[in-house]
Motif scaffolding. Sequence first.
Motif, PDB file in Angstrom:
ATOM      1  N   THR A 112       0.827  -1.200   0.000  1.00 46.09           N
ATOM      2  CA  THR A 112       0.000   0.000   0.000  1.00 46.09           C
ATOM      3  C   THR A 112       0.867   1.258   0.000  1.00 46.09           C
ATOM      4  OG1 THR A 112      -1.602  -1.302   1.237  1.00 46.09           O
ATOM      5  CG2 THR A 112      -2.022   1.047   1.074  1.00 46.09           C
ATOM      6  N   LEU A 131      -6.420   4.428  -8.562  1.00 44.86           N
ATOM      7  CA  LEU A 131      -6.089   3.312  -7.679  1.00 44.86           C
ATOM      8  C   LEU A 131      -7.285   2.390  -7.511  1.00 44.86           C
ATOM      9  CD1 LEU A 131      -4.186   5.181  -4.791  1.00 44.86           C
ATOM     10  CD2 LEU A 131      -3.318   4.451  -7.016  1.00 44.86           C
ATOM     11  N   ALA A 133      -8.771  -0.368  -4.951  1.00 44.96           N
ATOM     12  CA  ALA A 133      -8.590  -0.892  -3.590  1.00 44.96           C
ATOM     13  C   ALA A 133      -8.919  -2.383  -3.563  1.00 44.96           C
ATOM     14  CB  ALA A 133      -9.454  -0.118  -2.601  1.00 44.96           C
ATOM     15  N   LEU A 145      -5.851   3.450   1.650  1.00 48.07           N
ATOM     16  CA  LEU A 145      -5.739   3.845   0.247  1.00 48.07           C
ATOM     17  C   LEU A 145      -6.663   5.032  -0.052  1.00 48.07           C
ATOM     18  CD1 LEU A 145      -3.850   2.393  -1.688  1.00 48.07           C
ATOM     19  CD2 LEU A 145      -5.819   1.265  -2.707  1.00 48.07           C
ATOM     20  N   VAL A 156      -9.848   6.797  -6.143  1.00 46.99           N
ATOM     21  CA  VAL A 156      -9.712   5.424  -5.653  1.00 46.99           C
ATOM     22  C   VAL A 156     -11.034   4.709  -5.877  1.00 46.99           C
ATOM     23  CG1 VAL A 156      -9.227   3.951  -3.662  1.00 46.99           C
ATOM     24  CG2 VAL A 156      -8.097   6.181  -3.863  1.00 46.99           C
ATOM     25  N   ASP A 186      -4.221  -2.615  -5.989  1.00 54.53           N
ATOM     26  CA  ASP A 186      -3.766  -3.249  -4.742  1.00 54.53           C
ATOM     27  C   ASP A 186      -4.422  -4.631  -4.625  1.00 54.53           C
ATOM     28  OD1 ASP A 186      -2.448  -3.447  -2.321  1.00 54.53           O
ATOM     29  OD2 ASP A 186      -3.786  -2.114  -1.219  1.00 54.53           O
TER      30      ASP A 186
END
Length: 298
Positions: A112, A131, A133, A145, A156, A186
Amino acid sequence: GERLKAGLSRTRQQLGGGLASLFGRRRIDEELLEELESTLLMADCGVDATTHLIDELRRRWKRDKLETADQLQGALADALHEIVAPLEAPLQVDGHHPFIIMIAGVNGAGKTTSIGKLAKYFQAQGKSVLLAAGDTFRAAAREQLMTWGERNNVTVIAQDGGDAAAVIFDAINAARARGIDVVLADTAGRLPTQLHLMEEIAKVRRVIAKAEPSGPHEAILVLDANIGQNALAQVKAFDAAIGVTGLVLTKLDGTAKGGVVAAIARQCPKPLRFIGVGEGIDDLQPFRAREFVDALFA
Ligand code: GDP
């Protein structure tokens, strides 16, 4: 340069300090090479790279009639550079749009944190970043995040609950709709021995390929340098599950095990995209073999 040097200070002490105490005492001989072998092993170079380095040094010692500590240290630096140079392959994200990067590794490796640093790194290159998650096991990871994204104005994509593959699938479609350049996905931490979780991350990879047939364009394994030789088993296990195309080696600053780079290069070579030498945003640096070796012996 300076950050790298500071970050590698513990490994440098292990190697350089070991060398200095060896060389301070006497001329080069077989006994000294044996002690040097222990020094390299303690810096986590691993048996294979260490044997290779010592053989190479013995060859150069005889061939070039090395006499002084400086000469032997120079020969060691050259031999080490030869080993690790093939790992230098900076990550280029221009070939695909969006360029999809999935991030894998065990819990606490630095996934992370590295995603945050990578997002900044790509933004500094003028790229837009999104991003995903995908660590849906730990609510804290998602929060971490999302907080990071808010603070840095980075979108995100997250879901309450749900599964990683679905979140990342959505994120790829969102990135495409918004014309985003780079997607950083991630995933939950997992151990190679947790076979059901290894199967799950293999599935994440397959779902990414459904959302974007050319992807993922990079499958990064994040490794904590403190694990030393265990890194080799992790590379092999994650490679089997997701086809690892690049490594990030974190926490080199906290460890004397920086020699693991040589072990990786000899035993499971994968492009070493970035190394982490501190907790700061600029402490994730593209791996440069020459700089790395210079920082170890400077
Ligand atoms: P994750 O579980 O893989 O997502 O790991 P995290 O990103 O939460 O990182 C775990 C811890 O390692 C955090 O405290 C990070 O600040 C720390 N960390 C990550 N990379 C580095 C590094 O290169 N150097 C140092 N000193 N700490 C790091």
